[in-house]
Design a protein around this motif. Structure first.
Motif, PDB file in Angstrom:
ATOM      1  N   ILE A  58       0.851  -1.191   0.000  1.00 45.55           N
ATOM      2  CA  ILE A  58       0.000   0.000   0.000  1.00 45.55           C
ATOM      3  C   ILE A  58       0.881   1.234   0.000  1.00 45.55           C
ATOM      4  N   ASP A  59       0.604   2.132  -0.923  1.00 40.84           N
ATOM      5  CA  ASP A  59       1.346   3.379  -1.029  1.00 40.84           C
ATOM      6  C   ASP A  59       0.691   4.410  -0.113  1.00 40.84           C
ATOM      7  N   ILE A  60       1.371   4.765   0.961  1.00 41.53           N
ATOM      8  CA  ILE A  60       0.808   5.695   1.932  1.00 41.53           C
ATOM      9  C   ILE A  60       0.726   7.108   1.373  1.00 41.53           C
ATOM     10  N   ASN A  61       1.543   7.419   0.378  1.00 39.81           N
ATOM     11  CA  ASN A  61       1.554   8.765  -0.217  1.00 39.81           C
ATOM     12  C   ASN A  61       0.744   8.847  -1.512  1.00 39.81           C
ATOM     13  N   HIS A  62      -0.126   7.850  -1.752  1.00 42.38           N
ATOM     14  CA  HIS A  62      -0.955   7.875  -2.959  1.00 42.38           C
ATOM     15  C   HIS A  62      -1.944   9.036  -2.897  1.00 42.38           C
ATOM     16  N   GLN A  63      -2.122   9.725  -4.030  1.00 41.08           N
ATOM     17  CA  GLN A  63      -3.043  10.854  -4.120  1.00 41.08           C
ATOM     18  C   GLN A  63      -4.233  10.491  -4.997  1.00 41.08           C
ATOM     19  N   ASP A  64      -5.422  10.916  -4.555  1.00 38.64           N
ATOM     20  CA  ASP A  64      -6.617  10.657  -5.336  1.00 38.64           C
ATOM     21  C   ASP A  64      -6.766  11.722  -6.427  1.00 38.64           C
ATOM     22  N   ASN A  65      -7.915  11.763  -7.062  1.00 39.17           N
ATOM     23  CA  ASN A  65      -8.123  12.722  -8.156  1.00 39.17           C
ATOM     24  C   ASN A  65      -8.091  14.172  -7.681  1.00 39.17           C
ATOM     25  N   ASP A  66      -8.376  14.416  -6.405  1.00 41.85           N
ATOM     26  CA  ASP A  66      -8.335  15.763  -5.852  1.00 41.85           C
ATOM     27  C   ASP A  66      -6.978  16.111  -5.258  1.00 41.85           C
ATOM     28  N   GLY A  67      -6.030  15.185  -5.314  1.00 41.05           N
ATOM     29  CA  GLY A  67      -4.698  15.439  -4.782  1.00 41.05           C
ATOM     30  C   GLY A  67      -4.546  15.147  -3.307  1.00 41.05           C
ATOM     31  N   ASN A  68      -5.526  14.499  -2.684  1.00 40.00           N
ATOM     32  CA  ASN A  68      -5.457  14.201  -1.259  1.00 40.00           C
ATOM     33  C   ASN A  68      -4.761  12.880  -1.004  1.00 40.00           C
ATOM     34  N   THR A  69      -3.994  12.826   0.073  1.00 43.05           N
ATOM     35  CA  THR A  69      -3.428  11.583   0.582  1.00 43.05           C
ATOM     36  C   THR A  69      -4.215  11.143   1.810  1.00 43.05           C
ATOM     37  N   ALA A  70      -3.900   9.956   2.309  1.00 34.41           N
ATOM     38  CA  ALA A  70      -4.571   9.469   3.520  1.00 34.41           C
ATOM     39  C   ALA A  70      -4.286  10.381   4.705  1.00 34.41           C
ATOM     40  N   LEU A  71      -3.059  10.910   4.764  1.00 33.07           N
ATOM     41  CA  LEU A  71      -2.716  11.819   5.858  1.00 33.07           C
ATOM     42  C   LEU A  71      -3.497  13.128   5.748  1.00 33.07           C
ATOM     43  N   MET A  72      -3.679  13.643   4.546  1.00 30.57           N
ATOM     44  CA  MET A  72      -4.460  14.875   4.364  1.00 30.57           C
ATOM     45  C   MET A  72      -5.908  14.668   4.782  1.00 30.57           C
ATOM     46  N   ILE A  73      -6.491  13.538   4.404  1.00 32.86           N
ATOM     47  CA  ILE A  73      -7.889  13.266   4.739  1.00 32.86           C
ATOM     48  C   ILE A  73      -8.077  13.198   6.240  1.00 32.86           C
ATOM     49  N   ALA A  74      -7.168  12.489   6.920  1.00 29.66           N
ATOM     50  CA  ALA A  74      -7.282  12.367   8.379  1.00 29.66           C
ATOM     51  C   ALA A  74      -7.038  13.703   9.069  1.00 29.66           C
ATOM     52  N   ALA A  75      -6.107  14.503   8.535  1.00 26.89           N
ATOM     53  CA  ALA A  75      -5.768  15.777   9.180  1.00 26.89           C
ATOM     54  C   ALA A  75      -6.907  16.773   9.069  1.00 26.89           C
ATOM     55  N   GLN A  76      -7.510  16.907   7.888  1.00 22.68           N
ATOM     56  CA  GLN A  76      -8.582  17.887   7.747  1.00 22.68           C
ATOM     57  C   GLN A  76      -9.885  17.390   8.351  1.00 22.68           C
ATOM     58  N   ALA A  77     -10.034  16.077   8.547  1.00 28.35           N
ATOM     59  CA  ALA A  77     -11.225  15.554   9.214  1.00 28.35           C
ATOM     60  C   ALA A  77     -11.116  15.614  10.730  1.00 28.35           C
TER      61      ALA A  77
END
Length: 462
Positions: free
Chosen positions: A110-129
């Motif tokens: 699993i690539d922890i730094n993978h970005q979705d179509n909006d440019g978010n990573t798993a860390l970004m999603i957890a941080a802004q949530a």
């Protein structure tokens, strides 16, 4: 492949030419277009368990995920994406599935730094949530986490957390080594600027406190759990005061008003927090196995995950030597001080590997098969004899006594009346028994008299 421009939940993102949305006026949009995550949860009821890694993550089925990981996962299956480009880990992070996040760190595909179509990573999603537990877990147990990944607008995970006012996530990212001075590509603003513009004053306060105390001293071996200001305060309180000073103090106390104040820096509250969260605290020592205690977290200093430390250093080296984090590498220097890592980390875990360093609160366990080990608690009987209860002393004149309430007086009066009634009934019963005995005695005497008269009559006839 859908993007943020065509997603009805997210709306159109700001472009470089749209100056109306990006100006400094109050009516302008200051939040990112993906600040509110869409709800991808379906109302379907699944009759069969999940068969793929993505399905297990999206459904929050840890048992199915464990089966999938045990049978083996390919690279394509590990990076199976949805229409928005999110993999299974990002779906679990977006929905707050902590059990799934703790299990996926063992999958190296699993690539922890993978970005979705909006440019978010798993860390970004957890941080802004605002999922601070997931943010800390990703930073500590996922290897190769890049905190400086940017989305198309140039927002990092730290800026996104500051935009949403998630001060706990901001603190975690800063103490892991995220760049505080990072600037977005659209408006050229830093974390502090975005926090001020969005009204996140708690985040601004947290940033000021972190800048004032940039090193977590309580996580260092040299920290001693003593309050340095205690001696001065005790000495000040025990100093004998003159009559004039006492009078002035009384006037000051009577004329001054008490208002609500925030805890003072290096005061009692700060000392209590350091005592409970310090490395010498029994709560921390028995709950986890600290790594690199001589290298405490610091703002701007890159921290390494547990798996990265275990790859570079052996267990014996981590226990016997001092492994310190630097900004770009990990250095090792042998130390044989009095307070070594082995003496500080009084953990009961005898297992080695990454499982021994995971806190019990984050470990996937149940009541039948708990993960890790359970500390043995020995209960010994005290040799001292238990103190006897002191008898209540009789009331003496000149001493204050606790007041007796009316309802207690009424209860006591009722008890007295009941006792008196019972005593009267007992006395009546005793009197009745005595009367019965007297009647029996009279009847016995009458029978005797009758017998004597009958014997006299028989003798006279003869």
């Amino acid at each position: 492949m859908a993007s943020s421009k065509y997603d009805p939940h997210l709306g159109a993102g700001p472009s470089e030419d749209s100056e109306i949305l990006l100006d400094d006026s109050d009516s302008g949009s200051v939040l990112s277009d993906d600040s509110v995550l869409p709800d991808y949860e379906m109302d379907e009821k699944y009759t069969e368990p999940a068969k793929t890694l993505y399905e297990a993550c999206a459904r929050n089925e840890p048992t199915s995920l464990l089966r999938v990981l045990e049978r083996g996962v390919t690279k394509d299956e590990a990076m199976d994406l949805d229409n928005n480009g999110k993999n299974g880990l990002m779906q679990a992070v977006a929905k707050g599935f902590m059990d799934i996040v703790t299990m996926l760190h063992t999958c190296p595909l699993i690539d922890i730094n993978h970005q979705d179509n909006d440019g978010n990573t798993a860390l970004m999603i957890a941080a802004q949530a605002g999922f601070s537990t997931i943010v800390n877990y990703i930073l500590n147990f996922y290897s190769g986490v890049d905190t400086e990944v940017r989305d198309p607008r140039g927002f990092t995970a730290l800026i996104k957390a500051g935009l949403q006012g998630q001060e706990e996530c901001v603190s975690a990212l800063l103490m892991h080594g995220a760049d505080m001075n990072a600037i977005d590509l659209v408006q050229g603003r830093s974390l502090n600027d975005w926090a001020l513009r969005t009204g996140s004053f708690e985040t601004v306060k947290r940033l000021r406190r972190l800048n004032a105390h940039s090193v977590a001293v309580q996580f260092c071996e040299s920290y001693i759990p003593e309050w340095p200001a205690l001696k001065q305060l005790v000495a000040k309180a025990t100093v004998t005061k003159t009559a004039g000073e006492k009078l002035r103090q009384r006037l000051k106390d009577s004329l001054s008003f008490s208002f609500h104040q925030d805890p003072q820096d290096n005061g009692v509250m700060d000392h209590m927090v350091r005592m409970t969260s310090g490395i010498h605290s029994p709560l921390v020592v028995t709950g986890c196995h600290p790594l690199c205690p001589s290298s405490p977290p610091e703002i701007g200093k890159r921290r390494f995950a547990v798996s990265e430390l275990l790859e570079k250093h052996s267990i014996k080296e981590l226990e016997e030597s001092t492994v310190s984090h630097s900004k770009g590498s990990v250095t090792t220097s042998a130390s044989h001080s009095g307070a070594s890592a082995t003496s500080v980390s009084l953990t009961c875990c005898q297992e080695h590997g990454i499982g021994g360093f995971i806190p019990r609160s984050m470990g996937h366990r149940n009541s039948i098969f708990p993960s890790g080990c359970i500390p043995k608690i020995e209960v010994t009987k005290s040799q001292e004899s238990t103190p006897k209860k002191e008898k209540k002393k009789k009331a003496q004149k000149g001493y204050l006594e606790p007041p007796i309430w009316k309802y207690k007086e009424i209860k006591e009066e009722k008890k007295r009346e009941k006792k008196e009634q019972q005593q009267q009934e007992k006395e009546k019963e005793k009197e009745k028994e005595k009367e019965k005995e007297k009647e029996k005695e009279k009847e016995k005497e009458k029978e005797k008299q009758r017998k004597t008269k009958g014997s006299k009559r028989s003798s006279s006839k003869n």
